[in-house]
Design a protein around this motif. Structure first.
Motif, PDB file in Angstrom:
ATOM      1  N   PRO A 159       2.012   7.818   4.509  1.00  0.00           N
ATOM      2  CA  PRO A 159       2.888   6.889   5.238  1.00  0.00           C
ATOM      3  C   PRO A 159       2.573   6.773   6.727  1.00  0.00           C
ATOM      4  O   PRO A 159       2.604   5.678   7.286  1.00  0.00           O
ATOM      5  N   ALA A 160       2.260   7.890   7.368  1.00  0.00           N
ATOM      6  CA  ALA A 160       1.968   7.851   8.808  1.00  0.00           C
ATOM      7  C   ALA A 160       0.702   7.062   9.088  1.00  0.00           C
ATOM      8  O   ALA A 160       0.636   6.283  10.053  1.00  0.00           O
ATOM      9  N   ILE A 161      -0.315   7.239   8.258  1.00  0.00           N
ATOM     10  CA  ILE A 161      -1.575   6.520   8.454  1.00  0.00           C
ATOM     11  C   ILE A 161      -1.381   5.036   8.179  1.00  0.00           C
ATOM     12  O   ILE A 161      -1.886   4.182   8.915  1.00  0.00           O
ATOM     13  N   LEU A 162      -0.650   4.711   7.126  1.00  0.00           N
ATOM     14  CA  LEU A 162      -0.393   3.302   6.816  1.00  0.00           C
ATOM     15  C   LEU A 162       0.353   2.621   7.958  1.00  0.00           C
ATOM     16  O   LEU A 162       0.055   1.473   8.300  1.00  0.00           O
ATOM     17  N   LYS A 163       1.306   3.313   8.535  1.00  0.00           N
ATOM     18  CA  LYS A 163       2.051   2.735   9.660  1.00  0.00           C
ATOM     19  C   LYS A 163       1.133   2.507  10.852  1.00  0.00           C
ATOM     20  O   LYS A 163       1.203   1.461  11.513  1.00  0.00           O
TER      21      LYS A 163
ATOM     22  N   GLY B  93      -0.883  -0.446  10.275  1.00  0.00           N
ATOM     23  CA  GLY B  93      -0.109  -1.688  10.214  1.00  0.00           C
ATOM     24  C   GLY B  93      -0.056  -2.304   8.830  1.00  0.00           C
ATOM     25  O   GLY B  93       0.128  -3.521   8.704  1.00  0.00           O
ATOM     26  N   ILE B  94      -0.186  -1.488   7.789  1.00  0.00           N
ATOM     27  CA  ILE B  94      -0.167  -2.011   6.414  1.00  0.00           C
ATOM     28  C   ILE B  94       0.900  -1.296   5.587  1.00  0.00           C
ATOM     29  O   ILE B  94       0.748  -1.120   4.381  1.00  0.00           O
ATOM     30  N   ASP B  95       1.976  -0.905   6.241  1.00  0.00           N
ATOM     31  CA  ASP B  95       3.031  -0.156   5.565  1.00  0.00           C
ATOM     32  C   ASP B  95       4.172  -1.030   5.052  1.00  0.00           C
ATOM     33  O   ASP B  95       5.225  -0.526   4.656  1.00  0.00           O
ATOM     34  N   THR B  96       3.970  -2.349   5.050  1.00  0.00           N
ATOM     35  CA  THR B  96       4.981  -3.270   4.534  1.00  0.00           C
ATOM     36  C   THR B  96       4.328  -4.237   3.553  1.00  0.00           C
ATOM     37  O   THR B  96       3.102  -4.422   3.569  1.00  0.00           O
TER      38      THR B  96
ATOM     39  N   PRO C 203       0.795  -1.232   0.000  1.00  0.00           N
ATOM     40  CA  PRO C 203       0.000   0.000   0.000  1.00  0.00           C
ATOM     41  C   PRO C 203       0.826   1.280   0.000  1.00  0.00           C
ATOM     42  O   PRO C 203       0.319   2.344  -0.363  1.00  0.00           O
ATOM     43  N   VAL C 204       2.092   1.192   0.391  1.00  0.00           N
ATOM     44  CA  VAL C 204       2.948   2.377   0.370  1.00  0.00           C
ATOM     45  C   VAL C 204       3.020   2.967  -1.036  1.00  0.00           C
ATOM     46  O   VAL C 204       3.201   4.180  -1.199  1.00  0.00           O
TER      47      VAL C 204
END
Length: 221
Positions: A58-62, A65-68, A50-51
């Motif tokens: 990026p902050a919201i994805l982190k 928990g879907i930033d990888t 999703p990045v």
């Protein structure tokens, strides 16, 4: 000007032009605004996670928990994740669906409503799980990857990221959430989770239908 000199000048110009074309051809795709698209569709990009989503924060994805990149657990036959992402002030939602060896299926949901994160998880019955698997099989995300050019109309109001880790198919694509290729897949998820006990709201998965007919004017009293 002598003919021989004129020919030499023409040959020099042709050689310079040929060298320029060759050097341009050797440039990396990123330098030429080229990238891999499904069936050459400039909206539907090959991605890693999703990045890579056009509207991903990026902050919201982190926080979600879907930033990888998405991974399949050792005890899963297959694993799937769909995400619809909006800017930080809007709603973003991600649903993970797994088909383990011992149960029909389980899910995890995470939602950002513009202010806070909420989560939900549970299991699915055989009918719901099968519907989701078939929806991924039928999704129009499996076309040949072709280089395509940059486009200005790729983002829309939200970005959809579809990730699949299955024995026979693996792919990650990002596109507009109103892309006709992924709308049916998102609609199946919205239908199956809309009335599932304990599930989070899923209205944000569905793009509004475009209307072309003008609305009737209010009649005077």
């Amino acid at each position: 000007m002598k003919s021989s000199l004129r020919y030499l000048i023409m040959l020099a110009i042709a050689a310079a032009l040929g060298l320029t074309i060759f050097l341009v051809g050797q440039r990396e795709p990123e330098q030429k605004a080229l990238f891999l698209g499904v069936d050459g569709d400039p909206r539907m990009r090959l991605c890693d996670s999703p990045v890579n989503g056009e509207l991903a924060d990026p902050a919201i994805l982190k926080a979600m928990g879907i930033d990888t990149p998405f991974a399949k657990a050792a005890d899963d036959r297959a694993a799937y994740r769909i995400s619809v992402l909006r800017p930080a002030s809007g709603e973003s939602i991600s649903i993970t669906f797994r088909t383990p060896e011992d149960v029909p299926g389980r899910y995890e949901m995470v939602r950002w409503d513009g202010k806070a994160i909420s989560r939900a998880s549970g299991t699915l019955d055989v009918t719901d799980a099968a519907s989701l698997v078939y929806a991924f099989e039928d999704a129009r995300i499996w076309g040949e990857l072709k280089r395509t050019i940059e486009t200005l109309a790729r983002a829309g109001q939200a970005t959809a990221v579809i990730e699949v880790r299955a024995p026979k198919r693996e792919r990650c694509v990002s596109t507009r959430y109103d892309d006709e290729r992924v709308q049916p897949l998102l609609a199946v998820f919205a239908k199956r989770f809309a009335f599932l006990p304990g599930a989070l709201p899923v209205e944000g998965l569905i793009a509004p239908q475009a209307g072309f007919a003008p609305k009737p004017a209010n009649k005077p009293n």
